[in-house]
Design a protein around this motif. Structure first.
Motif, PDB file in Angstrom:
ATOM      1  N   VAL A 295       0.804  -1.105   0.125  1.00 30.25           N
ATOM      2  CA  VAL A 295      -0.114   0.130   0.218  1.00 30.25           C
ATOM      3  C   VAL A 295       0.842   1.202  -0.056  1.00 30.25           C
ATOM      4  O   VAL A 295       0.586   2.218  -0.598  1.00 30.25           O
ATOM      5  N   LEU A 296       1.875   1.383   0.950  1.00 29.73           N
ATOM      6  CA  LEU A 296       2.838   2.548   0.964  1.00 29.73           C
ATOM      7  C   LEU A 296       3.575   2.667  -0.255  1.00 29.73           C
ATOM      8  O   LEU A 296       4.028   3.693  -0.688  1.00 29.73           O
ATOM      9  N   SER A 297       3.938   1.546  -0.928  1.00 26.90           N
ATOM     10  CA  SER A 297       4.832   1.640  -2.240  1.00 26.90           C
ATOM     11  C   SER A 297       3.768   2.259  -3.132  1.00 26.90           C
ATOM     12  O   SER A 297       4.374   2.748  -4.351  1.00 26.90           O
ATOM     13  N   LEU A 298       2.594   1.598  -3.371  1.00 25.29           N
ATOM     14  CA  LEU A 298       1.710   2.300  -4.491  1.00 25.29           C
ATOM     15  C   LEU A 298       1.459   3.911  -4.205  1.00 25.29           C
ATOM     16  O   LEU A 298       1.424   4.597  -5.083  1.00 25.29           O
ATOM     17  N   MET A 299       1.404   4.146  -2.896  1.00 24.10           N
ATOM     18  CA  MET A 299       1.195   5.745  -2.655  1.00 24.10           C
ATOM     19  C   MET A 299       2.475   6.377  -2.866  1.00 24.10           C
ATOM     20  O   MET A 299       2.388   7.341  -3.621  1.00 24.10           O
ATOM     21  N   ALA A 300       3.590   5.803  -2.571  1.00 22.06           N
ATOM     22  CA  ALA A 300       4.820   6.612  -3.034  1.00 22.06           C
ATOM     23  C   ALA A 300       5.142   6.829  -4.311  1.00 22.06           C
ATOM     24  O   ALA A 300       5.510   7.656  -4.992  1.00 22.06           O
ATOM     25  N   GLU A 301       4.728   5.663  -5.244  1.00 21.92           N
ATOM     26  CA  GLU A 301       4.906   5.548  -6.842  1.00 21.92           C
ATOM     27  C   GLU A 301       3.924   6.875  -7.210  1.00 21.92           C
ATOM     28  O   GLU A 301       4.259   7.398  -8.154  1.00 21.92           O
ATOM     29  N   PHE A 302       2.581   6.445  -6.814  1.00 17.16           N
ATOM     30  CA  PHE A 302       1.698   7.670  -7.206  1.00 17.16           C
ATOM     31  C   PHE A 302       2.136   9.127  -7.032  1.00 17.16           C
ATOM     32  O   PHE A 302       2.031  10.176  -7.940  1.00 17.16           O
ATOM     33  N   VAL A 303       2.547   9.359  -5.703  1.00 18.09           N
ATOM     34  CA  VAL A 303       2.911  10.957  -5.563  1.00 18.09           C
ATOM     35  C   VAL A 303       4.229  11.283  -6.242  1.00 18.09           C
ATOM     36  O   VAL A 303       4.331  12.420  -6.791  1.00 18.09           O
ATOM     37  N   LEU A 304       4.946  10.221  -6.305  1.00 18.00           N
ATOM     38  CA  LEU A 304       6.581  10.628  -7.063  1.00 18.00           C
ATOM     39  C   LEU A 304       6.266  10.803  -8.488  1.00 18.00           C
ATOM     40  O   LEU A 304       6.993  11.658  -9.205  1.00 18.00           O
ATOM     41  N   SER A 305       5.421   9.930  -9.079  1.00 18.48           N
ATOM     42  CA  SER A 305       5.244  10.019 -10.460  1.00 18.48           C
ATOM     43  C   SER A 305       4.408  11.433 -10.964  1.00 18.48           C
ATOM     44  O   SER A 305       4.520  11.871 -11.900  1.00 18.48           O
ATOM     45  N   SER A 306       3.730  11.767  -9.984  1.00 22.61           N
ATOM     46  CA  SER A 306       2.865  12.960 -10.321  1.00 22.61           C
ATOM     47  C   SER A 306       3.780  14.240 -10.099  1.00 22.61           C
ATOM     48  O   SER A 306       3.558  15.243 -10.632  1.00 22.61           O
TER      49      SER A 306
END
Length: 62
Positions: free
Chosen positions: A12-23
């Motif tokens: 869950v946290l890696s998906l969140m981090a990927e979303f934030v960093l990609s945006s």
């Protein structure tokens, strides 16, 4: 059970981090990259728990 919860929260946290960093970097969201990151982190965190000494060995005051 704690390993299942650990793996779940890491994903869950890696998906969140990927979303934030990609945006933040203006690149497209890649779920595969987030899942690979989560798998790698899960492996290393569970490996660290097996390699650490048990509490009774470290805090055995006499």
């Amino acid at each position: 059970m704690r390993y299942v919860v650990t793996v779940f929260w890491i994903f869950v946290l890696s998906l969140m981090a990927e979303f934030v960093l990609s945006s933040m970097l203006y690149v497209s969201f890649d779920m595969t990259r987030a899942l690979v990151l989560g798998g790698g982190l899960s492996f290393f965190i569970i490996l660290i728990t097996f390699l650490m000494p048990k509490d009774s060995e470290v805090y055995d005051f006499k």
